[in-house]
Design a protein around this motif. Structure first.
Motif, PDB file in Angstrom:
ATOM      1  N   SER A   1      21.309  -3.731  34.156  1.00  0.00           N
ATOM      2  CA  SER A   1      20.049  -3.279  33.560  1.00  0.00           C
ATOM      3  C   SER A   1      20.251  -1.865  33.044  1.00  0.00           C
ATOM      4  CB  SER A   1      18.919  -3.295  34.595  1.00  0.00           C
ATOM      5  OG  SER A   1      17.791  -2.601  34.116  1.00  0.00           O
TER       6      SER A   1
ATOM      7  N   GLU B   1      17.911   0.142  32.590  1.00  0.00           N
ATOM      8  CA  GLU B   1      16.953   0.997  33.298  1.00  0.00           C
ATOM      9  C   GLU B   1      17.306   1.157  34.775  1.00  0.00           C
ATOM     10  OE1 GLU B   1      15.570  -0.363  29.651  1.00  0.00           O
ATOM     11  OE2 GLU B   1      16.032  -1.642  31.384  1.00  0.00           O
ATOM     12  N   GLU B   2      17.801   0.088  35.405  1.00  0.00           N
ATOM     13  CA  GLU B   2      17.985   0.107  36.853  1.00  0.00           C
ATOM     14  C   GLU B   2      19.452   0.112  37.280  1.00  0.00           C
ATOM     15  OE1 GLU B   2      15.781  -3.153  38.403  1.00  0.00           O
ATOM     16  OE2 GLU B   2      13.871  -2.483  37.544  1.00  0.00           O
ATOM     17  N   GLY B   3      20.372   0.115  36.313  1.00  0.00           N
ATOM     18  CA  GLY B   3      21.784   0.165  36.654  1.00  0.00           C
ATOM     19  C   GLY B   3      22.378  -1.217  36.894  1.00  0.00           C
ATOM     20  N   THR B   4      23.523  -1.243  37.538  1.00  0.00           N
ATOM     21  CA  THR B   4      24.292  -2.478  37.709  1.00  0.00           C
ATOM     22  C   THR B   4      24.494  -2.804  39.178  1.00  0.00           C
ATOM     23  OG1 THR B   4      25.482  -2.134  35.625  1.00  0.00           O
ATOM     24  CG2 THR B   4      26.527  -3.580  37.245  1.00  0.00           C
ATOM     25  N   ARG B   5      24.353  -4.078  39.509  1.00  0.00           N
ATOM     26  CA  ARG B   5      24.714  -4.581  40.829  1.00  0.00           C
ATOM     27  C   ARG B   5      26.004  -5.388  40.680  1.00  0.00           C
ATOM     28  NH1 ARG B   5      20.690  -8.453  42.255  1.00  0.00           N
ATOM     29  NH2 ARG B   5      21.525  -8.442  44.380  1.00  0.00           N
TER      30      ARG B   5
END
Length: 415
Positions: free
Chosen positions: A267, A269-273
């Motif tokens: 994402s 906006e929310e970064g990467t997992r």
């Protein structure tokens, strides 16, 4: 009755599986290939497997729903399980595909090393190491203020185990050691070294590039935390290798490279997992055909029976050593009692490169130079050696031809 009493290694039938061994070089001389420590030749079964992928199911893996993608994915992941069985890893998630031993070691340095080591921590590295198990740690040490301490080697080419034990301090975090020396053939006592390292709460990384084609490897019995090897020294293709890592360590390690395949979600906006191991460490499209061909190479060498393979290679080593010692002025470098089928040697008054070039004119391929082991060469006061290394398809007749050619070359360079 032992397995070696019941079975025999049919070397001539074996040779017929390698198209390149039928080549003639330098005006019709039969090729004698003694550069196996650099790269082994590849049997027809492995070549056919590589071609079959491109002819029948060439597709990217893990991402497609169509038939070809499914077949490629299944073959790729089947290779992972074959590797797991080959090295006796506990969990298939402990097997990571890389481009080779060098990339596998760099992965550990850049992921585990960068995240776990802090200024003042110490790494033990043997003087026998290939540059690929030295340089990544030197680079990391310079960046993070680590200390590298050297495990010494004696004149026979064996590690000084008393000195090894004495090198440990409360700051020792990692031991880096080759299972088998590429330059000398010395087989190191890896399981004992792992036991000592773990007594000091240190981890151990084993460079297995020179071991997996010559002896049965059991990472659980060795108690290795990391074990790396390459396909092209295992009768397989270039451009593919393996990193075994203890799952508890891999699970805590951050990715080394970012991109496709190694993620759960991305994402802006929310970064990467990130994905779980092993996919966390396999960013981008891998060497699919090479991984599948590596599986075939592993099955091929396993079917030879390692007991037979080791016995034959030791016969070649013993015969070559005895005959070479009859050459005046020829000196073998590294005579550890426990060796793989490698002979490193020098000739008084002759440069190794000249010896290698002249022996090649007789059709014999050997390796000359520092073998990416300059610290070891300097230990012996040398810049280079000649190296003859044997594999399952070599013969006693080839050894005799090589030694006779070497004798003629030595006479030539002295006249």
């Amino acid at each position: 009755m032992s397995m070696t009493d019941e079975l025999t290694l049919d070397v001539q039938a074996l040779r017929a599986e390698f198209p390149v061994l039928g080549r003639k070089v330098h005006g019709g001389k039969a090729l004698v290939y003694f550069d196996n420590a650099a790269t082994t030749q590849t049997p027809k079964a492995v070549l056919d497997t590589w071609v079959d992928y491109f002819e029948r199911y060439n597709a990217n893996i893990h991402r497609g729903l169509h038939r070809l993608a499914d077949e490629a994915t299944q073959a790729y992941e089947h290779s992972r399980d074959t590797v797991r069985e080959f090295v006796n890893a506990e969990d298939v998630r402990e097997i990571i595909f890389t481009r080779g031993t060098t990339e596998a070691i760099n992965l550990v340095a850049q992921s585990w090393g960068r995240s776990q080591l802090v200024e003042g921590d110490e790494i033990l590295i043997s003087r026998l190491e290939h540059h690929s198990n030295i340089v990544p740690w030197q680079m990391l040490a310079q960046e993070k203020g680590l200390t590298i301490r050297i495990i010494p080697v004696d004149e026979r080419g064996e590690l000084d185990m008393a000195a090894y034990r004495a090198l440990f301090t409360p700051r020792t975090r990692l031991v880096c050691v080759a299972h088998v020396s590429n330059a000398l053939g010395t087989v190191n006592p890896v399981s004992e070294m792992a036991r000592i390292a773990h007594e000091h709460d240190a981890r151990i990384l084993v460079d297995g590039a020179q071991a997996v084609a010559h002896t049965r490897v059991d990472v659980q019995a060795l108690d290795a935390d990391f074990y790396a090897f390459s396909g092209h020294k295992l009768y397989g293709p270039t451009g593919v290798g393996v990193l075994y890592g203890r799952f508890s360590l891999l699970e805590a390690m951050p990715p080394w490279q970012g991109g496709g395949e190694m993620i759960k979600t991305v994402s802006l906006e929310e970064g990467t997992r990130f994905a779980e191991p092993p996919h966390r460490f396999e960013a981008g499209t891998p060497a699919i055909a090479e991984v599948i061909a590596l599986e075939r190479a592993i099955r091929w060498v396993t079917n030879l029976h390692f007991e037979l393979l080791e016995d034959w290679e030791q016969r070649l080593l013993k015969h070559a050593t005895e005959r070479m010692k009859g050459i005046d002025g020829m000196r073998i470098i590294g005579e550890a009692p426990h060796k793989a089928a490698v002979i490193s040697f020098v000739v008084d008054g002759a440069h190794s490169q000249d010896i290698g070039l002249l022996v090649d004119q007789f059709g014999v391929a050997i390796r000359t130079g520092h073998h990416c082991a300059q610290p070891l060469m300097h230990h012996y006061g040398l810049d280079a050696t000649c190296r003859a290394s044997f594999a399952a398809y070599n013969t006693l007749e080839e050894v005799d031809y090589f030694v006779d050619a070497l004798q003629r070359v030595v006479t030539m360079v002295r006249d």
